[in-house]
Design a protein around this motif. Structure first.
Motif, PDB file in Angstrom:
ATOM      1  N   UNK A 114       0.793  -1.223   0.000  1.00  0.00           N
ATOM      2  CA  UNK A 114       0.000   0.000   0.000  1.00  0.00           C
ATOM      3  C   UNK A 114       0.827   1.275   0.000  1.00  0.00           C
ATOM      4  N   UNK A 115       2.141   1.165   0.049  1.00  0.00           N
ATOM      5  CA  UNK A 115       2.998   2.343   0.070  1.00  0.00           C
ATOM      6  C   UNK A 115       3.546   2.577  -1.334  1.00  0.00           C
ATOM      7  N   UNK A 135      -1.338   3.825  -8.097  1.00  0.00           N
ATOM      8  CA  UNK A 135      -2.281   4.770  -7.500  1.00  0.00           C
ATOM      9  C   UNK A 135      -3.233   3.972  -6.624  1.00  0.00           C
ATOM     10  N   UNK A 136      -4.314   4.595  -6.179  1.00  0.00           N
ATOM     11  CA  UNK A 136      -5.220   3.916  -5.253  1.00  0.00           C
ATOM     12  C   UNK A 136      -5.946   2.734  -5.873  1.00  0.00           C
ATOM     13  N   UNK A 174      -5.914  -3.807 -11.678  1.00  0.00           N
ATOM     14  CA  UNK A 174      -6.815  -3.105 -10.763  1.00  0.00           C
ATOM     15  C   UNK A 174      -8.050  -3.976 -10.588  1.00  0.00           C
ATOM     16  N   UNK A 175      -9.041  -3.460  -9.902  1.00  0.00           N
ATOM     17  CA  UNK A 175     -10.271  -4.215  -9.723  1.00  0.00           C
ATOM     18  C   UNK A 175     -11.054  -4.400 -11.001  1.00  0.00           C
ATOM     19  N   UNK A 191      -5.340 -11.140  -4.174  1.00  0.00           N
ATOM     20  CA  UNK A 191      -4.230 -10.827  -3.281  1.00  0.00           C
ATOM     21  C   UNK A 191      -4.134  -9.334  -2.994  1.00  0.00           C
ATOM     22  N   UNK A 192      -4.365  -8.510  -4.014  1.00  0.00           N
ATOM     23  CA  UNK A 192      -4.204  -7.064  -3.878  1.00  0.00           C
ATOM     24  C   UNK A 192      -5.456  -6.355  -3.380  1.00  0.00           C
TER      25      UNK A 192
END
Length: 209
Positions: free
Chosen positions: A45-46, A74-75, A96-97, A125-126
Protein backbone atom coordinates in the motif's frame (compact mmCIF):
# COMPACT_ATOMS: atom_id res chain seq x y z
CA UNK A 1 -22.88 -24.71 9.34
CA UNK A 2 -20.89 -26.02 12.35
CA UNK A 3 -19.78 -28.95 10.17
CA UNK A 4 -18.50 -26.49 7.54
CA UNK A 5 -16.59 -24.55 10.19
CA UNK A 6 -15.05 -27.73 11.57
CA UNK A 7 -13.89 -28.80 8.11
CA UNK A 8 -12.35 -25.39 7.40
CA UNK A 9 -10.61 -25.35 10.79
CA UNK A 10 -9.29 -28.88 10.23
CA UNK A 11 -7.99 -27.96 6.78
CA UNK A 12 -6.41 -24.82 8.24
CA UNK A 13 -4.79 -26.60 11.17
CA UNK A 14 -1.73 -24.41 10.91
CA UNK A 15 -2.85 -20.80 10.71
CA UNK A 16 0.06 -18.41 10.58
CA UNK A 17 -0.02 -15.48 13.01
CA UNK A 18 -0.17 -12.29 10.99
CA UNK A 19 0.24 -8.58 11.50
CA UNK A 20 -1.30 -6.72 8.59
CA UNK A 21 -2.69 -3.23 9.19
CA UNK A 22 -6.48 -3.14 8.97
CA UNK A 23 -9.20 -0.68 9.80
CA UNK A 24 -12.43 -2.28 10.97
CA UNK A 25 -15.53 -1.78 13.06
CA UNK A 26 -16.23 -4.25 15.87
CA UNK A 27 -18.79 -5.09 18.47
CA UNK A 28 -18.21 -7.33 21.48
CA UNK A 29 -19.52 -10.88 21.59
CA UNK A 30 -20.23 -12.89 24.71
CA UNK A 31 -16.74 -14.39 24.63
CA UNK A 32 -15.22 -10.91 24.10
CA UNK A 33 -14.03 -11.66 20.57
CA UNK A 34 -14.68 -9.04 17.90
CA UNK A 35 -17.34 -9.47 15.24
CA UNK A 36 -15.88 -7.95 12.08
CA UNK A 37 -18.09 -5.88 9.80
CA UNK A 38 -15.39 -4.58 7.48
CA UNK A 39 -11.65 -4.17 7.32
CA UNK A 40 -8.90 -3.09 4.95
CA UNK A 41 -5.66 -5.00 4.54
CA UNK A 42 -2.71 -2.77 3.71
CA UNK A 43 -0.27 -5.01 1.90
CA UNK A 44 1.59 -3.32 -0.98
CA UNK A 45 0.00 0.00 0.00
CA UNK A 46 3.00 2.34 0.07
CA UNK A 47 3.48 3.93 -3.37
CA UNK A 48 7.02 4.99 -2.40
CA UNK A 49 8.20 1.37 -2.02
CA UNK A 50 8.93 -1.55 -4.29
CA UNK A 51 7.85 -4.78 -2.59
CA UNK A 52 10.30 -7.44 -3.76
CA UNK A 53 9.73 -11.17 -3.34
CA UNK A 54 11.60 -14.31 -4.26
CA UNK A 55 9.07 -16.28 -6.32
CA UNK A 56 8.66 -19.99 -6.98
CA UNK A 57 5.80 -20.79 -9.32
CA UNK A 58 4.49 -24.20 -10.37
CA UNK A 59 1.89 -23.66 -13.07
CA UNK A 60 0.30 -26.27 -15.34
CA UNK A 61 3.40 -28.47 -15.36
CA UNK A 62 5.89 -25.60 -15.71
CA UNK A 63 8.33 -24.54 -12.97
CA UNK A 64 9.48 -20.94 -12.71
CA UNK A 65 11.64 -19.14 -10.18
CA UNK A 66 12.71 -15.53 -10.06
CA UNK A 67 11.92 -12.15 -8.54
CA UNK A 68 8.39 -10.69 -8.33
CA UNK A 69 8.06 -6.96 -7.70
CA UNK A 70 4.83 -5.27 -6.58
CA UNK A 71 4.55 -1.50 -7.14
CA UNK A 72 1.54 0.61 -6.20
CA UNK A 73 0.78 3.08 -8.99
CA UNK A 74 -2.28 4.77 -7.50
CA UNK A 75 -5.22 3.92 -5.25
CA UNK A 76 -6.67 1.57 -7.88
CA UNK A 77 -3.70 0.05 -9.70
CA UNK A 78 -0.58 -1.99 -9.02
CA UNK A 79 2.19 -3.02 -11.38
CA UNK A 80 3.67 -6.52 -11.10
CA UNK A 81 6.96 -7.42 -12.76
CA UNK A 82 8.36 -10.96 -12.73
CA UNK A 83 12.01 -11.38 -13.73
CA UNK A 84 14.61 -14.10 -13.64
CA UNK A 85 17.25 -13.94 -10.91
CA UNK A 86 19.48 -12.24 -13.50
CA UNK A 87 16.93 -9.53 -14.36
CA UNK A 88 15.44 -10.87 -17.59
CA UNK A 89 11.76 -9.95 -17.75
CA UNK A 90 9.22 -12.80 -17.72
CA UNK A 91 6.00 -10.87 -17.10
CA UNK A 92 5.00 -7.23 -16.71
CA UNK A 93 1.35 -6.40 -15.98
CA UNK A 94 -0.83 -3.68 -14.46
CA UNK A 95 -3.85 -4.77 -12.44
CA UNK A 96 -6.81 -3.11 -10.76
CA UNK A 97 -10.27 -4.21 -9.72
CA UNK A 98 -11.50 -3.65 -13.28
CA UNK A 99 -8.50 -3.81 -15.61
CA UNK A 100 -5.64 -6.15 -16.43
CA UNK A 101 -3.09 -4.66 -18.82
CA UNK A 102 -0.31 -6.89 -20.13
CA UNK A 103 2.87 -4.99 -21.04
CA UNK A 104 4.91 -8.14 -21.60
CA UNK A 105 4.61 -11.87 -20.99
CA UNK A 106 6.97 -14.70 -21.91
CA UNK A 107 5.74 -17.23 -24.45
CA UNK A 108 5.29 -20.06 -21.94
CA UNK A 109 2.91 -17.91 -19.85
CA UNK A 110 1.12 -16.30 -22.77
CA UNK A 111 -1.90 -18.58 -22.67
CA UNK A 112 -5.41 -17.38 -21.93
CA UNK A 113 -6.07 -19.92 -19.16
CA UNK A 114 -2.80 -19.02 -17.40
CA UNK A 115 -3.23 -15.26 -17.66
CA UNK A 116 -6.86 -15.42 -16.51
CA UNK A 117 -5.90 -17.52 -13.50
CA UNK A 118 -3.03 -15.22 -12.54
CA UNK A 119 -5.26 -12.19 -12.98
CA UNK A 120 -7.84 -13.58 -10.54
CA UNK A 121 -5.20 -14.68 -8.02
CA UNK A 122 -3.34 -11.37 -7.99
CA UNK A 123 -6.55 -9.35 -7.95
CA UNK A 124 -7.69 -11.22 -4.83
CA UNK A 125 -4.23 -10.83 -3.28
CA UNK A 126 -4.20 -7.06 -3.88
CA UNK A 127 -7.81 -6.41 -2.88
CA UNK A 128 -7.84 -4.00 0.03
CA UNK A 129 -11.43 -3.65 1.22
CA UNK A 130 -13.60 -6.51 2.44
CA UNK A 131 -17.19 -6.24 3.62
CA UNK A 132 -17.97 -9.00 6.12
CA UNK A 133 -21.34 -10.71 5.81
CA UNK A 134 -21.10 -12.96 8.84
CA UNK A 135 -18.56 -14.12 11.41
CA UNK A 136 -18.16 -17.28 13.46
CA UNK A 137 -15.83 -18.04 16.34
CA UNK A 138 -14.63 -21.02 18.34
CA UNK A 139 -13.05 -18.82 21.01
CA UNK A 140 -9.55 -18.64 19.51
CA UNK A 141 -10.21 -18.35 15.78
CA UNK A 142 -12.58 -16.15 13.81
CA UNK A 143 -13.99 -17.17 10.44
CA UNK A 144 -15.37 -14.23 8.47
CA UNK A 145 -17.56 -14.92 5.43
CA UNK A 146 -17.39 -12.41 2.59
CA UNK A 147 -18.52 -12.15 -1.01
CA UNK A 148 -16.47 -10.62 -3.80
CA UNK A 149 -17.86 -10.57 -7.32
CA UNK A 150 -20.65 -12.89 -6.21
CA UNK A 151 -18.14 -15.49 -4.96
CA UNK A 152 -17.92 -16.65 -1.36
CA UNK A 153 -14.69 -16.50 0.63
CA UNK A 154 -13.79 -17.50 4.17
CA UNK A 155 -11.20 -15.40 5.97
CA UNK A 156 -9.43 -17.24 8.78
CA UNK A 157 -8.37 -14.87 11.55
CA UNK A 158 -6.86 -15.19 15.00
CA UNK A 159 -8.71 -13.92 18.05
CA UNK A 160 -6.87 -10.59 17.66
CA UNK A 161 -8.54 -10.20 14.23
CA UNK A 162 -5.32 -10.48 12.22
CA UNK A 163 -5.73 -12.19 8.86
CA UNK A 164 -3.89 -15.48 8.32
CA UNK A 165 -5.68 -17.10 5.40
CA UNK A 166 -8.31 -16.60 2.70
CA UNK A 167 -10.16 -19.58 1.24
CA UNK A 168 -12.35 -19.52 -1.87
CA UNK A 169 -15.05 -22.07 -1.07
CA UNK A 170 -17.61 -22.59 -3.85
CA UNK A 171 -20.11 -25.34 -3.02
CA UNK A 172 -18.55 -25.70 0.45
CA UNK A 173 -15.26 -26.99 -0.94
CA UNK A 174 -11.96 -25.13 -0.76
CA UNK A 175 -10.81 -24.33 -4.29
CA UNK A 176 -8.16 -21.65 -3.69
CA UNK A 177 -6.16 -20.68 -0.59
CA UNK A 178 -4.07 -17.58 0.10
CA UNK A 179 -1.91 -17.74 3.21
CA UNK A 180 -0.04 -14.83 4.79
CA UNK A 181 2.68 -14.33 7.40
CA UNK A 182 3.63 -10.66 7.99
CA UNK A 183 6.43 -9.79 10.37
CA UNK A 184 5.61 -6.09 10.76
CA UNK A 185 2.52 -4.01 10.18
CA UNK A 186 1.69 -3.27 6.58
CA UNK A 187 3.37 -6.07 4.63
CA UNK A 188 3.51 -9.84 4.66
CA UNK A 189 6.82 -11.68 4.56
CA UNK A 190 5.40 -14.93 3.18
CA UNK A 191 2.61 -15.46 0.66
CA UNK A 192 1.40 -18.87 -0.46
CA UNK A 193 -1.21 -19.19 -3.20
CA UNK A 194 -2.47 -22.73 -3.72
CA UNK A 195 -5.13 -24.12 -6.04
CA UNK A 196 -6.71 -27.37 -4.91
CA UNK A 197 -8.28 -28.36 -8.24
CA UNK A 198 -5.61 -27.36 -10.75
CA UNK A 199 -1.82 -27.54 -10.83
CA UNK A 200 -0.92 -24.03 -9.76
CA UNK A 201 1.04 -22.96 -6.71
CA UNK A 202 2.87 -19.70 -6.00
CA UNK A 203 5.27 -19.26 -3.07
CA UNK A 204 6.61 -15.79 -2.34
CA UNK A 205 9.27 -14.82 0.22
CA UNK A 206 9.89 -11.15 0.92
CA UNK A 207 13.52 -10.15 0.29
CA UNK A 208 13.55 -6.34 0.26
CA UNK A 209 11.85 -2.99 -0.22
Amino acid sequence: MPKLINRILLFSSIVLITASCKSYQVQATRDDLPVLHEYNKRYFDDAAKDYIYKANIAIYGKELSGILIFKKIDEQRHRLVLTTDFGNKLMDVEISGQDFLVHFVMEDLNRKIILNTLKKDFRLLLQKHYAIERTYSNGTTIIAKTKTGGKQYLHILKADSLLGKVDYVPHRQSKLSLQFSPETTGFTKLINIYHHKIKLKIDLVYIGK
